[in-house]
Design a protein around this motif. Structure first.
Motif, PDB file in Angstrom:
ATOM      1  N   ALA A 210       3.213  27.332 -29.161  1.00 11.43           N
ATOM      2  CA  ALA A 210       3.265  25.959 -29.720  1.00 11.43           C
ATOM      3  C   ALA A 210       2.383  24.986 -28.943  1.00 11.43           C
ATOM      4  O   ALA A 210       2.781  23.853 -28.665  1.00 11.43           O
ATOM      5  N   LEU A 211       1.167  25.434 -28.613  1.00  7.21           N
ATOM      6  CA  LEU A 211       0.232  24.521 -27.932  1.00  7.21           C
ATOM      7  C   LEU A 211      -0.290  23.517 -28.955  1.00  7.21           C
ATOM      8  O   LEU A 211      -0.439  23.842 -30.135  1.00  7.21           O
ATOM      9  N   PHE A 212      -0.588  22.315 -28.488  1.00  6.53           N
ATOM     10  CA  PHE A 212      -1.120  21.280 -29.392  1.00  6.53           C
ATOM     11  C   PHE A 212      -2.580  21.615 -29.658  1.00  6.53           C
ATOM     12  O   PHE A 212      -3.418  21.542 -28.759  1.00  6.53           O
ATOM     13  N   ASP A 213      -2.873  22.001 -30.909  1.00  5.09           N
ATOM     14  CA  ASP A 213      -4.205  22.554 -31.163  1.00  5.09           C
ATOM     15  C   ASP A 213      -5.324  21.525 -31.184  1.00  5.09           C
ATOM     16  O   ASP A 213      -6.495  21.891 -31.185  1.00  5.09           O
ATOM     17  N   SER A 214      -4.969  20.238 -31.193  1.00  7.13           N
ATOM     18  CA  SER A 214      -6.029  19.220 -31.139  1.00  7.13           C
ATOM     19  C   SER A 214      -6.355  18.837 -29.691  1.00  7.13           C
ATOM     20  O   SER A 214      -7.210  17.992 -29.458  1.00  7.13           O
ATOM     21  N   MET A 215      -5.660  19.448 -28.739  1.00  8.88           N
ATOM     22  CA  MET A 215      -5.882  19.107 -27.319  1.00  8.88           C
ATOM     23  C   MET A 215      -6.432  20.310 -26.572  1.00  8.88           C
ATOM     24  O   MET A 215      -6.139  21.456 -26.934  1.00  8.88           O
TER      25      MET A 215
ATOM     26  N   LEU B 144       0.055  16.663 -20.567  1.00  7.06           N
ATOM     27  CA  LEU B 144       0.587  15.636 -21.469  1.00  7.06           C
ATOM     28  C   LEU B 144       1.870  14.968 -20.948  1.00  7.06           C
ATOM     29  O   LEU B 144       1.972  13.738 -20.936  1.00  7.06           O
TER      30      LEU B 144
END
Lengths: 244, 258
Positions: free
Chosen positions: A88-93, A101
């Protein structure tokens, strides 16, 4: 200490968890095992307040999180880290932004201090050279390790792992197991691991709890689990390792 | 059977409305926190506002052009020929300011922004990224929806002002080069009948359309279920609901404002 009392949860009238009672002592690693769909992940998500149980209580240091307001729950979550099954990594980061974060949002650390801490955590999971990459550029094992670095960035007291070795090859699974043990020993955390990988459970666990159809049918040490006479427990372990 | 189906649909509708209201109230509360996080808001303003300029430009220039052309066609036979030319600028101006720019820019934003917010948040929901935010003690409503809502609210009037200018340009080019109206006649007509109230009313509409579109996109995104298929459904739903909201709100606002 985490204490779960008479926890029940159902979806559309179908019971998923039924009167779960578990105690996870501080500094211990509890592994929750069971078949897919038996309610393990629902239990894990309830412990961190992502799901609200129908009845029962979850005491974190004697405070019942099921009765907390949203802001109180967020405060408790600062003591938790969670590794998700798919990371569940933030794909826009970037990796660096993902890991840093929580520090950005909750602390007054300078950019340099945050960067230093992020490097430290990435180095701990053996990924100190990929800070500028995006999650889409990483392999499944790398994503899990970044997810772990992100879960550990706030120096949590409790770390929850949802199927940490599922979908990984045996070598990478072994590395993740080693990371879980290193995290436990270096940061002195209390861990709860949900898995159906018995090799992983025996490697990293202090206590094993087995859930079948939403009920805890066994809870004890690894040795007690391995010598258990319970028919289902024996069958589950034997089938995992092949008949032996 | 039909009664059951109708009852279920009505219940779903009220549930959606309830969710929207709840999110709206939480977003209003969240705006207080966003004063300290202008970086998040500015990023969304760029995505919603600046990145929409090319599409708004194309839509607006042709809207203005076709409005001028159609106005002449519709005035023919109703007004003497000289008067058609005299009133063209004023008629085009009023139509653009009151109705065409806010509604067409609103529909464009519903398609480009409302749908993309739903798709983005929906993907985050089904891949557990929103849960991950929560486990990091970060409120997704503040962190994800708040900046999008504020950006939608504030950028839509800016886009409508821009759309007004471009649409007038399109109307002027067609009027001058294809219909044969002089610049002085066209702009003189606008000046004679210009009403600041028309500008304000268009901007009030834009303000409501922008906030509503972002709110609908966020609400549908947060409630996405069912993997890639669910994200696809949410994207379509966000566009359909936003467009319907704009058209219904436009009617209600017209009743109130005029």
């Amino acid at each position: 200490m985490i204490k779960i009392n008479n926890l029940s949860k159902s979806f559309n009238g179908k019971p998923v968890l039924q009167n779960i009672n578990l105690t996870i002592p501080d500094g211990k690693t509890m592994v929750i095992v069971g078949q897919s769909g038996c309610g393990k992940t629902v239990l894990l998500r309830s412990i961190i307040g992502l799901m609200h149980p129908d009845s029962g209580s979850i005491l974190i240091n004697n405070k019942d999180i099921t009765k907390m307001s949203q802001s109180e729950l967020f405060q408790v979550r600062l003591d938790f880290g969670m590794l998700f099954q798919g990371a569940a990594l933030f794909d826009s980061m970037t990796v660096r932004e993902n890991v840093g974060l929580a520090l950005n949002e909750h602390t007054t650390l300078s950019r340099e201090q945050i960067s230093e801490k992020v490097d430290e955590r990435l180095s701990m999971v053996g990924l100190d050279t990929i800070g500028d990459k995006y999650p889409s550029e990483l392999s499944g094992g790398m994503k899990k390790r970044v997810g772990l670095a992100r879960a550990l960035i706030m120096d949590p007291k409790y770390v929850l792992y949802d199927e940490p070795t599922t979908g990984l090859d045996p070598i990478m699974s072994e590395q993740i197991n080693k990371l879980i043990m290193d995290t436990h020993s270096q940061l002195d955390v209390t861990s709860i691991i949900v898995t159906h990988d018995m090799h992983s459970a025996f490697t990293v666990g202090d206590i094993i709890a087995m859930i079948v159809d939403g009920r805890v049918i066994f809870c004890g040490t690894v040795d007690e689990f391995q010598s258990s006479d319970h028919e289902y427990v024996k069958r589950f372990a034997v089938l995992q390792f092949g008949a032996s | 059977m039909i009664n059951h189906w109708i009852g279920k649909k009505i219940l779903t509708f009220f549930m959606e409305v309830g969710r929207l209201w709840r999110l709206f109230i939480l977003l209003i509360i969240a705006t207080r926190y966003l004063f300290g996080r202008m970086d998040l808001v500015l990023k969304q303003m760029r995505v919603i506002g600046v990145n929409s300029l090319p599409l708004i430009s194309v839509v607006s220039i042709f809207t203005g052009a076709v409005t001028a052309w159609q106005a002449v066609y519709q005035f023919n036979g109703v007004m003497p020929e000289g008067m058609t030319i005299d009133f063209l600028g004023a008629a085009v101006n009023a139509a653009i300011l009151i109705e065409l720019s806010p509604v067409l820019a609103g529909i464009v934003i519903a398609g480009r922004v409302g749908a993309s917010i739903a798709a983005e948040l929906g993907t985050m929901k089904v891949t557990e990224q929103i849960d991950a935010l929560e486990t990091l003690a970060i409120d997704p409503i503040r962190y994800l929806a708040g900046p999008r809502f504020v950006a939608g609210w504030t950028m839509m009037p800016v886009l409508v002002i821009y759309s007004n200018i471009i649409a007038h340009l399109g109307a002027f080019v067609v009027s001058k080069f294809l219909i044969g109206v002089s610049s002085a006649t066209f702009f003189g007509s606008i000046q004679r009948y210009f009403s600041v109230y028309n500008v304000y009313s268009g901007l009030i509409k834009a303000f409501i359309f922008g906030g509503g579109t972002a709110l609908i996109g966020c609400s549908i995104g947060f409630n996405t279920e069912g993997g890639a298929e669910g994200v696809g459904k949410s994207t379509i739903k966000a566009f359909v609901f936003s467009s319907a909201f704009i058209l219904i709100a436009d009617y209600i606002l017209a009743m109130i404002l005029f």
